[in-house]
Design a protein around this motif. Structure first.
Motif, PDB file in Angstrom:
ATOM      1  N   THR A 165      84.305 -76.757 -58.897  1.00  0.00           N
ATOM      2  CA  THR A 165      83.150 -76.785 -59.388  1.00  0.00           C
ATOM      3  C   THR A 165      82.586 -75.647 -59.941  1.00  0.00           C
ATOM      4  N   PRO A 181      76.575 -76.223 -51.468  1.00  0.00           N
ATOM      5  CA  PRO A 181      76.336 -77.477 -52.242  1.00  0.00           C
ATOM      6  C   PRO A 181      74.974 -77.998 -52.095  1.00  0.00           C
ATOM      7  N   LEU A 206      82.843 -81.461 -51.408  1.00  0.00           N
ATOM      8  CA  LEU A 206      83.227 -80.266 -51.022  1.00  0.00           C
ATOM      9  C   LEU A 206      83.528 -80.308 -49.458  1.00  0.00           C
ATOM     10  N   GLU A 213      80.210 -81.836 -47.984  1.00  0.00           N
ATOM     11  CA  GLU A 213      79.068 -81.919 -48.632  1.00  0.00           C
ATOM     12  C   GLU A 213      79.138 -82.721 -50.245  1.00  0.00           C
ATOM     13  N   VAL A 215      78.745 -83.352 -53.913  1.00  0.00           N
ATOM     14  CA  VAL A 215      78.198 -82.754 -54.903  1.00  0.00           C
ATOM     15  C   VAL A 215      77.178 -83.642 -55.917  1.00  0.00           C
ATOM     16  N   THR A 241      82.471 -80.893 -62.156  1.00  0.00           N
ATOM     17  CA  THR A 241      83.443 -80.690 -61.226  1.00  0.00           C
ATOM     18  C   THR A 241      84.783 -81.086 -62.194  1.00  0.00           C
ATOM     19  N   PHE A 260      80.488 -72.012 -55.172  1.00  0.00           N
ATOM     20  CA  PHE A 260      80.760 -72.151 -53.964  1.00  0.00           C
ATOM     21  C   PHE A 260      82.493 -72.092 -53.699  1.00  0.00           C
ATOM     22  N   TRP A 263      84.080 -72.953 -50.449  1.00  0.00           N
ATOM     23  CA  TRP A 263      84.307 -74.501 -50.077  1.00  0.00           C
ATOM     24  C   TRP A 263      85.592 -75.278 -51.035  1.00  0.00           C
ATOM     25  N   ASN A 265      87.687 -78.314 -52.985  1.00  0.00           N
ATOM     26  CA  ASN A 265      87.533 -79.578 -53.520  1.00  0.00           C
ATOM     27  C   ASN A 265      88.759 -80.478 -53.187  1.00  0.00           C
TER      28      ASN A 265
END
Length: 299
Positions: A165, A181, A206, A213, A215, A241, A260, A263, A265
């Motif tokens: 992201t 996020p 994420l 969370e 996006v 993303t 982030f 975090w 993906n």
């Protein structure tokens, strides 16, 4: 009249959609193509094509005969190819469908090495990520992003695509840097990606330490192509993303900023696939193994 010649003319007419196009591809007069189809229909005792001055459609018997003819001619081509392989390098055309981002950024840039090793092979690439009938479209194999839902395909994994992201530096300077996020919902904008296969908005999540969370934010621009989404994000239209390989260069030179970073993906699986009822010619097997090496080298 040679039955195989008539059958090849019939398949070419169906594939090209007209007698004129078929004649051009076979480099023979249109009248010869017409004689081939008429002779074939006469020998079979059935009508294969409904023809008007503007349209050309298969009859029910024509559809059955077309599929059978494709399989027969394909078996003959495989036989010829395998015999040739015993004495020479593989040759012939391979028709492949590849999603835009993978075609432009990974596969096509690597093709010079493959074509140098196999100078008698031709690669015809259809760029897209459609849900198509490979046999009807006469496509040898496809590279697919995401899960495969077609049970009639045999697939081999090419690995996974990492996602990130991120946003352009100009967007960050204008809208501010979100540190969590959840901050995206506070006045930020997304570049929204739409699935080219389903037409649905893609939702990304994420993960960190058991937390999830979404996006999520407002959007003003949506696109069904990852290359288009990257271009939009590069020009400040919002947070995106996308596949990390698409933006790695811009993250490295500072044009884009990863958001982030603590975090994670979800990586996206990729496969190469072909019809389960199609025996693979040696040239296609070679291409599949080469494609697997290309993606494994990028891991």
């Amino acid at each position: 009249m040679d039955r195989l010649t008539m059958m090849r003319s019939f398949v070419r007419v169906v594939d090209s959609g007209s007698f004129v196009s078929a004649a051009g591809r076979l480099n023979i007069p249109k009248s010869t193509i017409t004689r081939h189809i008429q002779a074939l229909e006469h020998e079979l005792g059935v009508k294969l094509l409904n023809r008007t001055s503007r349209t050309l459609n298969l009859t029910e018997q024509g559809r059955i005969y077309y599929q059978g003819t494709l399989r027969l001619l394909e078996s003959l081509d495989i036989l010829d190819s395998n015999v040739q392989m015993s004495a020479m390098q593989p040759r012939g055309k391979i028709r492949v469908e590849i999603p835009n981002a993978l075609a432009y950024c990974l596969v096509i840039p690597a093709l010079p090495d493959f074509l140098a090793r196999y100078p008698d092979i031709q690669i015809e690439v259809s760029v897209g990520n459609r849900t198509v009938n490979l046999i009807e479209q006469n496509i040898d194999c496809v590279i697919r992003i995401g899960e495969l839902y077609n049970d009639s395909l045999i697939a081999r994994s090419l690995g996974e695509l990492a996602q990130v992201t991120c946003a352009s530096r100009q967007y960050i300077e204008r809208a501010g840097l979100p540190v969590h996020p959840a901050d995206l919902a506070l006045g930020h904008t997304l570049v929204q990606i739409v699935s080219p296969r389903t037409g649905q908005m893609v939702v990304n999540e994420l993960y960190r330490d058991g937390q999830t969370e979404r996006v999520s934010a407002q959007w003003q621009f949506a696109v069904n192509d990852s290359m288009g989404a990257r271009t939009a994000a590069l020009n400040g239209l919002g947070v995106v993303t996308t596949y990390r390989f698409l933006v790695e260069e811009y993250l490295s030179n500072g044009q884009m900023v990863e958001l982030f970073p603590d975090w994670h993906n979800t990586p996206i699986p990729i496969h190469i696939a072909w019809p389960e009822n199609r025996q693979l010619p040696s040239k296609v097997r070679i291409f599949i193994e080469w494609a697997r090496s290309v993606f494994n080298a990028g891991e």
